[in-house]
Design an enzyme around this catalytic site. Structure first.
Site, PDB file in Angstrom:
ATOM      1  CD  GLU A 179     -17.035 -20.369  -9.805  1.00 41.88           C
ATOM      2  OE1 GLU A 179     -16.580 -20.925  -8.946  1.00 41.88           O
ATOM      3  OE2 GLU A 179     -17.999 -19.387  -9.706  1.00 41.88           O
ATOM      4  CB  ALA A 190      -4.787 -13.987 -17.518  1.00 39.95           C
ATOM      5  N   GLY A 191      -6.631 -17.025 -18.495  1.00 39.02           N
ATOM      6  CA  GLY A 191      -7.790 -17.759 -18.274  1.00 39.02           C
ATOM      7  C   GLY A 191      -7.470 -18.697 -17.215  1.00 39.02           C
ATOM      8  CG  PHE A 244     -15.039 -13.552  -8.652  1.00 37.41           C
ATOM      9  CD1 PHE A 244     -14.563 -13.619  -7.554  1.00 37.41           C
ATOM     10  CD2 PHE A 244     -14.227 -14.096  -9.805  1.00 37.41           C
ATOM     11  CE1 PHE A 244     -13.212 -14.140  -7.059  1.00 37.41           C
ATOM     12  CE2 PHE A 244     -12.908 -15.004  -9.281  1.00 37.41           C
ATOM     13  CZ  PHE A 244     -12.836 -14.880  -7.961  1.00 37.41           C
ATOM     14  CD  GLN A 246     -29.145 -41.342 -28.822  1.00 39.40           C
ATOM     15  OE1 GLN A 246     -28.461 -39.937 -28.919  1.00 39.40           O
ATOM     16  NE2 GLN A 246     -29.195 -42.043 -29.900  1.00 39.40           N
ATOM     17  N   GLY A 263     -34.759 -38.879 -28.755  1.00 38.47           N
ATOM     18  CA  GLY A 263     -34.717 -38.972 -30.278  1.00 38.47           C
ATOM     19  C   GLY A 263     -34.610 -37.497 -30.717  1.00 38.47           C
ATOM     20  CB  ILE A 287     -16.705 -10.515 -15.940  1.00 37.42           C
ATOM     21  CG1 ILE A 287     -14.846 -10.577 -16.268  1.00 37.42           C
ATOM     22  CG2 ILE A 287     -16.942 -10.372 -14.448  1.00 37.42           C
ATOM     23  CD1 ILE A 287     -14.328 -11.289 -15.607  1.00 37.42           C
TER      24      ILE A 287
HETATM   25  C1  LIG Z   1     -20.163 -18.053 -19.763  1.00 40.89           C
HETATM   26  C2  LIG Z   1     -18.847 -17.639 -19.035  1.00 40.89           C
HETATM   27  C3  LIG Z   1     -18.701 -17.204 -17.607  1.00 40.89           C
HETATM   28  C4  LIG Z   1     -17.794 -16.601 -16.985  1.00 40.89           C
HETATM   29  N1  LIG Z   1     -17.487 -16.083 -16.016  1.00 40.89           N
HETATM   30  C5  LIG Z   1     -16.547 -15.787 -15.233  1.00 40.89           C
HETATM   31  C6  LIG Z   1     -16.598 -14.773 -14.162  1.00 40.89           C
HETATM   32  O1  LIG Z   1     -17.638 -14.386 -13.719  1.00 40.89           O
HETATM   33  N2  LIG Z   1     -15.324 -14.528 -13.836  1.00 40.89           N
HETATM   34  C7  LIG Z   1     -14.083 -14.881 -14.114  1.00 40.89           C
HETATM   35  O2  LIG Z   1     -13.115 -14.280 -13.658  1.00 40.89           O
HETATM   36  N3  LIG Z   1     -14.199 -15.456 -15.377  1.00 40.89           N
HETATM   37  C8  LIG Z   1     -15.281 -16.221 -15.872  1.00 40.89           C
HETATM   38  N4  LIG Z   1     -15.131 -16.993 -16.918  1.00 40.89           N
HETATM   39  C9  LIG Z   1     -13.857 -17.242 -17.502  1.00 40.89           C
HETATM   40  C10 LIG Z   1     -13.720 -18.638 -17.262  1.00 40.89           C
HETATM   41  O3  LIG Z   1     -13.362 -18.963 -15.919  1.00 40.89           O
HETATM   42  C11 LIG Z   1     -12.479 -18.967 -18.083  1.00 40.89           C
HETATM   43  O4  LIG Z   1     -12.764 -19.410 -19.325  1.00 40.89           O
HETATM   44  C12 LIG Z   1     -11.835 -20.349 -17.869  1.00 40.89           C
HETATM   45  O5  LIG Z   1     -11.274 -20.430 -16.567  1.00 40.89           O
HETATM   46  C13 LIG Z   1     -10.887 -20.932 -18.844  1.00 40.89           C
HETATM   47  O6  LIG Z   1      -9.941 -19.917 -19.324  1.00 40.89           O
HETATM   48  P1  LIG Z   1      -9.658 -19.688 -20.797  1.00 40.89           P
HETATM   49  O7  LIG Z   1     -11.482 -19.760 -21.435  1.00 40.89           O
HETATM   50  O8  LIG Z   1      -8.908 -18.483 -21.202  1.00 40.89           O
HETATM   51  O9  LIG Z   1      -9.002 -21.038 -21.359  1.00 40.89           O
HETATM   52  P2  LIG Z   1      -7.736 -21.275 -21.374  1.00 40.89           P
HETATM   53  O10 LIG Z   1      -6.917 -21.431 -20.260  1.00 40.89           O
HETATM   54  O11 LIG Z   1      -6.960 -20.772 -22.551  1.00 40.89           O
HETATM   55  O12 LIG Z   1      -7.815 -23.156 -21.783  1.00 40.89           O
HETATM   56  C14 LIG Z   1      -7.847 -23.441 -23.039  1.00 40.89           C
HETATM   57  C15 LIG Z   1      -7.800 -25.266 -22.805  1.00 40.89           C
HETATM   58  O13 LIG Z   1      -6.473 -25.464 -22.386  1.00 40.89           O
HETATM   59  C16 LIG Z   1      -6.829 -26.092 -21.082  1.00 40.89           C
HETATM   60  N5  LIG Z   1      -5.612 -25.962 -20.478  1.00 40.89           N
HETATM   61  C17 LIG Z   1      -5.075 -24.438 -19.803  1.00 40.89           C
HETATM   62  N6  LIG Z   1      -4.142 -24.909 -18.937  1.00 40.89           N
HETATM   63  C18 LIG Z   1      -3.812 -26.276 -18.900  1.00 40.89           C
HETATM   64  C19 LIG Z   1      -3.046 -27.015 -18.077  1.00 40.89           C
HETATM   65  N7  LIG Z   1      -2.215 -26.268 -17.251  1.00 40.89           N
HETATM   66  N8  LIG Z   1      -3.113 -28.390 -18.056  1.00 40.89           N
HETATM   67  C20 LIG Z   1      -3.957 -28.956 -18.829  1.00 40.89           C
HETATM   68  N9  LIG Z   1      -4.763 -28.239 -19.621  1.00 40.89           N
HETATM   69  C21 LIG Z   1      -5.043 -26.750 -19.652  1.00 40.89           C
HETATM   70  C22 LIG Z   1      -8.005 -25.843 -20.710  1.00 40.89           C
HETATM   71  O14 LIG Z   1      -8.616 -26.897 -19.874  1.00 40.89           O
HETATM   72  C23 LIG Z   1      -8.652 -25.637 -21.644  1.00 40.89           C
HETATM   73  O15 LIG Z   1      -9.300 -27.013 -22.399  1.00 40.89           O
HETATM   74  C24 LIG Z   1     -16.288 -17.005 -17.448  1.00 40.89           C
HETATM   75  C25 LIG Z   1     -16.378 -17.841 -18.798  1.00 40.89           C
HETATM   76  C26 LIG Z   1     -17.584 -18.032 -19.465  1.00 40.89           C
HETATM   77  C27 LIG Z   1     -17.366 -18.934 -20.780  1.00 40.89           C
END
Ligand SMILES: Cc1cc2nc3c(=O)[nH]c(=O)nc-3n(C[C@H](O)[C@H](O)[C@H](O)COP(=O)(O)OP(=O)(O)OC[C@H]3O[C@@H](n4cnc5c(N)ncnc54)[C@H](O)[C@@H]3O)c2cc1C
Length: 391
Positions: free
Chosen positions: A373, A137-138, A130, A346, A349, A164
């Site tokens: 997610e 774009a996270g 997915f 913890q 130890g 992904i």
């Molecule tokens: C091991 C792994 C597997 C993954 N698998 C998939 C997958 O299969 N498919 C897929 O599409 N994605 C996948 N992801 C992506 C994952 O869903 C994203 O990393 C996640 O949604 C966060 O996006 P970002 O890393 O860009 O963080 P950012 O969006 O840059 O966030 C950085 C920080 O800012 C905070 N933040 C951002 N916006 C806000 C807001 N509006 N209010 C408060 N705090 C905020 C976040 O909580 C975080 O603490 C995966 C990630 C990892 C690490």
């Protein structure tokens, strides 16, 4: 409502759910747990475990019978992910990601598309990923840049994806791409398109080196004039964002189940260690400060589990508040798993900090449940929005 199973808070499990949970628990204990440390150490996808899940019809759980599935409900899938994750978080994720990738086909695919793709996923012969996230774009999918431009009966896709799960080993990837850049609302710009990964123009740029779930490959993808038939689009043009959000309503409980499973594994490991480790002439389990740690770990894991099961029932029953239930379940379970696994270290130890015991792996694995997610901050946004809109 008639149920046969024992009472679990407000939730009761049916006879079928209890049987399936027991079968997966035995499989996890006997066949998965002995592999967990090596899967983590090697950091490669466990093909043998994929075969094991396929042979035991575990992949079939979330699929309809007409597609070769077991036709089980969401709670049954969650029970299986929980039991697998209790032994090995990477293995729980194999089932969770297969379901995550399939949900867009299940909710938006035509009958022909479902018949084409779902049987291979139900048997475990095919794997799916997915792909929503991109480098810029996270948490905010409105930053998605990947473009799908119509050319006759095809889309031509250019761009890329990051983070992904399974994309480097999958046969299919559901790609969320911009098809309608001029749409007034950002939420109407995306479409969901199923891409077969053997198409020219589909490239795995690299896979990540990670803190946890190390057997689950996390790939960066590059699309270069990737040509896909329009017939591979799921739903209508512009529905991609809605499809992704609806998918999360059914997939976030899977991550919550992974978290509850990891926490349960840590509780059991810590209790066993506390009975056996002696200091000051007696087992550390007789020390009240250790007992308090263990009691809090057990109570909070049980609380997260019951909340998750209730969320599944609400979502399965078609509640209008499914996004809130999914977010609450993942928020509570993810934070619980992080706290419980940290406390398990913890209890051990110094031995908790080395890889002779499983709790250091569990602590590393737990962290991801607070991130993917939708981070815990995003879950809180969803819950708060729902609450404020009701008051
Ligand atoms: C091991 C792994 C597997 C993954 N698998 C998939 C997958 O299969 N498919 C897929 O599409 N994605 C996948 N992801 C992506 C994952 O869903 C994203 O990393 C996640 O949604 C966060 O996006 P970002 O890393 O860009 O963080 P950012 O969006 O840059 O966030 C950085 C920080 O800012 C905070 N933040 C951002 N916006 C806000 C807001 N509006 N209010 C408060 N705090 C905020 C976040 O909580 C975080 O603490 C995966 C990630 C990892 C690490």
């Amino acid at each position: 409502m008639t149920h046969n199973g024992p009472v679990l808070g407000s939730t009761r499990l049916t006879e079928e759910q209890l049987l399936l949970r027991e079968a997966v628990r035995v499989l996890a204990d006997e066949r998965v747990a002995p592999r967990a440390a090596a899967i983590d150490r090697e950091g490669t996808f466990p093909e043998d475990i994929r075969q094991l899940l396929a042979e035991h019809d575990v992949f079939a759980i979330p699929f309809a019978e007409r597609h070769g599935g077991l036709g089980a409900d969401l709670l049954t899938l969650i029970l299986a992910i929980e039991q697998l994750s209790r032994a090995c978080a990477t293995t729980g994720l194999i089932l969770a990601v297969q379901s995550l990738g399939a949900i867009p086909i299940q909710i938006a695919g035509t009958e022909e598309q479902q018949d084409r793709w779902l049987p291979g996923l139900a048997s475990g012969e095919k794997l799916i990923a997915f792909a929503l996230t991109e480098p810029d774009a996270g948490s905010d999918p409105s930053g998605i840049r990947t473009r799908a431009v119509r050319d006759g009966d095809d889309y031509v896709i250019d761009g890329g994806k990051r983070f992904i799960s399974h994309a480097s080993i999958a046969d299919y990837v559901v790609v969320f791409a911009v098809t309608n850049p001029e749409a007034p609302k950002p939420s109407r710009r995306l479409s969901a398109i199923l891409v077969e990964t053997d198409r020219p123009g589909f490239k795995v740029a690299r896979t990540e080196h990670k803190m946890g779930v190390r057997g689950s490959p996390t790939a960066e993808l590059a699309f270069d004039r990737l040509r896909v038939p329009v017939a591979n689009r799921l739903g209508e043009e512009g529905q991609g964002f809605a499809i992704a959000m609806q998918t999360f309503e059914r997939s976030r409980p899977g991550i919550a189940a992974q978290a509850v499973g990891i926490a349960q594994g840590a509780v059991e490991a810590a209790a066993a260690y506390a009975n056996q480790r002696k200091q000051f002439g007696r087992p550390i389990g007789e020390l009240q400060m250790i007992q308090a740690l263990l009691a809090d770990m057990d109570a909070s894991t049980e609380a997260a589990r019951h909340l998750l099961y209730t969320a599944c029932e609400e979502i399965e029953a078609g509640t209008a508040d499914a996004a809130r239930w999914a977010a609450i379940a993942k928020l509570v379970a993810g934070d619980t798993a992080m706290r419980v696994t940290t406390d398990a270290v913890q209890v051990f130890g110094g031995y908790g900090y080395i890889d002779e015991y499983p709790v250091e792996r569990m602590m590393r694995d737990a962290k991801i449940t607070q991130l993917y997610e939708g981070t815990q901050q995003i879950q809180r946004l969803i819950v708060a929005r729902s609450l404020l809109s009701r008051s």
